[in-house]
Design an enzyme around this catalytic site. Structure first.
Site, PDB file in Angstrom:
ATOM      1  CG  ASN A 189      20.233  13.233 -32.326  1.00 31.84           C
ATOM      2  OD1 ASN A 189      19.890  12.349 -33.104  1.00 31.84           O
ATOM      3  ND2 ASN A 189      21.494  13.426 -32.001  1.00 31.84           N
ATOM      4  CB  THR A 203      16.144  -1.414  -6.863  1.00 37.84           C
ATOM      5  OG1 THR A 203      16.464  -2.631  -6.183  1.00 37.84           O
ATOM      6  CG2 THR A 203      15.256  -0.539  -5.986  1.00 37.84           C
ATOM      7  CB  CYS A 256      27.257  11.984 -29.363  1.00 39.08           C
ATOM      8  SG  CYS A 256      25.691  11.981 -28.525  1.00 39.08           S
ATOM      9  CB  THR A 288      21.849   4.980 -24.130  1.00 34.35           C
ATOM     10  OG1 THR A 288      22.104   6.319 -24.565  1.00 34.35           O
ATOM     11  CG2 THR A 288      22.978   4.071 -24.600  1.00 34.35           C
TER      12      THR A 288
HETATM   13  C1  LIG Z   1      19.590  11.871 -26.247  1.00 35.43           C
HETATM   14  C2  LIG Z   1      19.221  10.824 -27.224  1.00 35.43           C
HETATM   15  C3  LIG Z   1      19.430   9.469 -26.946  1.00 35.43           C
HETATM   16  C4  LIG Z   1      20.091   8.999 -25.676  1.00 35.43           C
HETATM   17  O1  LIG Z   1      19.280   9.194 -24.578  1.00 35.43           O
HETATM   18  P1  LIG Z   1      19.861   9.046 -23.077  1.00 35.43           P
HETATM   19  O2  LIG Z   1      18.649   9.054 -22.223  1.00 35.43           O
HETATM   20  O3  LIG Z   1      20.727  10.253 -22.873  1.00 35.43           O
HETATM   21  O4  LIG Z   1      20.622   7.776 -23.006  1.00 35.43           O
HETATM   22  C5  LIG Z   1      19.031   8.552 -27.889  1.00 35.43           C
HETATM   23  N1  LIG Z   1      18.456   8.925 -29.034  1.00 35.43           N
HETATM   24  C6  LIG Z   1      18.239  10.219 -29.334  1.00 35.43           C
HETATM   25  C7  LIG Z   1      17.585  10.573 -30.627  1.00 35.43           C
HETATM   26  C8  LIG Z   1      18.617  11.213 -28.439  1.00 35.43           C
HETATM   27  O5  LIG Z   1      18.422  12.486 -28.762  1.00 35.43           O
END
Ligand SMILES: *Cc1c(COP(=O)(O)O)cnc(C)c1O
Length: 395
Positions: A153, A242, A328, A74
């Site tokens: 996803n 950090t 989500c 993200t």
């Molecule tokens: C899970 C996912 C994200 C978000 O990743 P995080 O590391 O959980 O913030 C973004 N893009 C896709 C396609 C994802 O499957």
């Protein structure tokens, strides 16, 4: 075989025990700050971080100094889009993405629109693929960035990334890809795919949560980013804070395992996935696969069951961890924006289930899931007046 069975590997994956082993020293005795220049604690932390950078770069065909560590994909997506939009605002104000992107991309684009950018959301066809001619037509003299995900996803559909990269390169437009679901499953390569920025995440590839990376190309062309986090100037000034040393070590190890085992693992998961599909399709009628079958992740199956509400289906088999639509959006009753973009009607969209296979699934588990799906779908249809009506209606 224990239950519940985990089949939601697009939402997150279990930490690989080998990854935990690699992380443990950095969670205990080797606790140094990788920026500490004056003692051995700092040096060993920095060495571990640089080793991880090499492993991550090695998986995607990048150079180690092109890897920027973040808190996850993200943040990588935000940094890529906002960082480019801000840095290249003198050159243009137009971005291109697709309707089926993850919310980390779509919500960032909405924010950029509020700040005065213009965004084109390319539609997808029934298979979930963008049209390359529509992409070509959408690029203008004002376009600074194209962001198209490598693999989706929800439906696992893999976009023609190398062709998209070639088009962007020809037109002098930067190309970002959210490759969270593809890295570690497909042979992603930033050179042959002409990718300028790429997001990846630890917890989708059997690494820890809360750590990710953004690949930022350094030559041909050199990509510049406006930092979105100000502070100590870590990560070439692009991402202060950090470094999460244990997380980064875990991400590195996770990438190294994928590099070694990816070909074999993807083959095994595709075989199990096909077995699940065939089993279910043989035993129940009116099942529809969502998204292209040919251009798909090896570990994804997304199917709609007509006359079945996927919430009821999942409730009926609470010994299996699955998702309807995307993790989500499953808190809401709206059908997923991805299925909508494919033109799938509300009824079938509400009957969609996502099966996300992973490293630790066995054939025994897949057979169990197939039996349970068949059992529960039949049960739900027995009490469905619509299904009864459809089946007993005279032709
Ligand atoms: C899970 C996912 C994200 C978000 O990743 P995080 O590391 O959980 O913030 C973004 N893009 C896709 C396609 C994802 O499957």
């Amino acid at each position: 075989m224990g239950t519940p069975i985990y089949l939601d590997n697009h939402a997150t994956t279990a930490l690989d025990p080998r990854v935990l082993d690699a992380m443990m020293p950095y969670l205990t005795t080797r606790f140094g700050n990788a920026s500490s220049r004056h003692h051995a604690f700092g040096w060993e932390a920095e060495k571990a971080v640089e080793e991880a950078r090499r492993k991550i770069a090695g998986l995607i065909g990048a150079a180690p100094n092109e890897i920027i560590f973040t808190s996850g994909a993200t943040e990588s997506d935000n940094l890529a889009l906002k960082g480019v939009a801000e840095m290249y605002s003198g050159r243009g104000d137009h971005l291109i993405t697709a309707a089926t992107e993850h919310r980390a991309i779509l919500d960032t684009c909405r924010k950029l629109e509020k700040r005065g950018c213009r965004v084109t959301y390319l539609p997808v066809d029934r298979e979930g693929l963008i049209d390359l001619d529509q992409l070509r037509a959408a690029i203008t003299g004002q376009t600074i960035l194209v962001s198209i995900m490598y693999a989706n996803n929800e439906i696992g559909v893999v976009q023609p990334v190398a062709e998209i990269g070639r088009i962007c390169r020809e037109r002098g437009v930067l190309f970002h890809s959210d490759a969270v679901q593809a890295v570690g499953k497909l042979p992603v390569n930033v050179e042959s795919d002409s990718i300028d920025l790429l997001s990846l995440s630890g917890h989708k590839i059997y690494g820890p949560k809360g750590v990710g990376a953004l690949y930022v190309r350094r030559r041909n062309p050199r990509v510049q980013l406006a930092a979105q986090m100000d502070g100590g100037g870590h990560e070439r000034g692009m991402r202060s804070g950090t470094l999460n040393v244990p997380g980064i070590v875990g991400l590195g190890e996770a990438c190294d395992i994928c590099r070694r085992d990816m070909a074999e693992e993807s083959q095994r998961l595709a075989r199990l996935r096909d077995r699940l599909r065939n089993w279910v399709e043989t035993e129940v009628d009116e099942v529809y696969v969502n998204g292209s079958w040919q251009h798909r992740l090896p570990n994804n199956l997304n199917m709609s069951f007509a006359y079945v509400d996927s919430e009821s289906l999942l409730m009926g088999m609470n010994d299996v961890a699955l998702s309807t639509g995307s993790a989500c959006t499953s808190a809401t009753l709206e059908p997923s924006h991805v299925l909508k973009a494919l033109g799938i009607g509300d009824d079938l969209a509400h009957g969609a289930v996502r099966f996300g296979l992973g490293r630790f699934n066995t054939e025994e588990e897949i057979d169990y899931v197939a039996r349970r799906v068949v059992e529960v779908v039949r049960k739900l249809r027995e009490i469905s007046p619509l299904y009864e009506l459809a089946k007993h209606r005279p032709a």
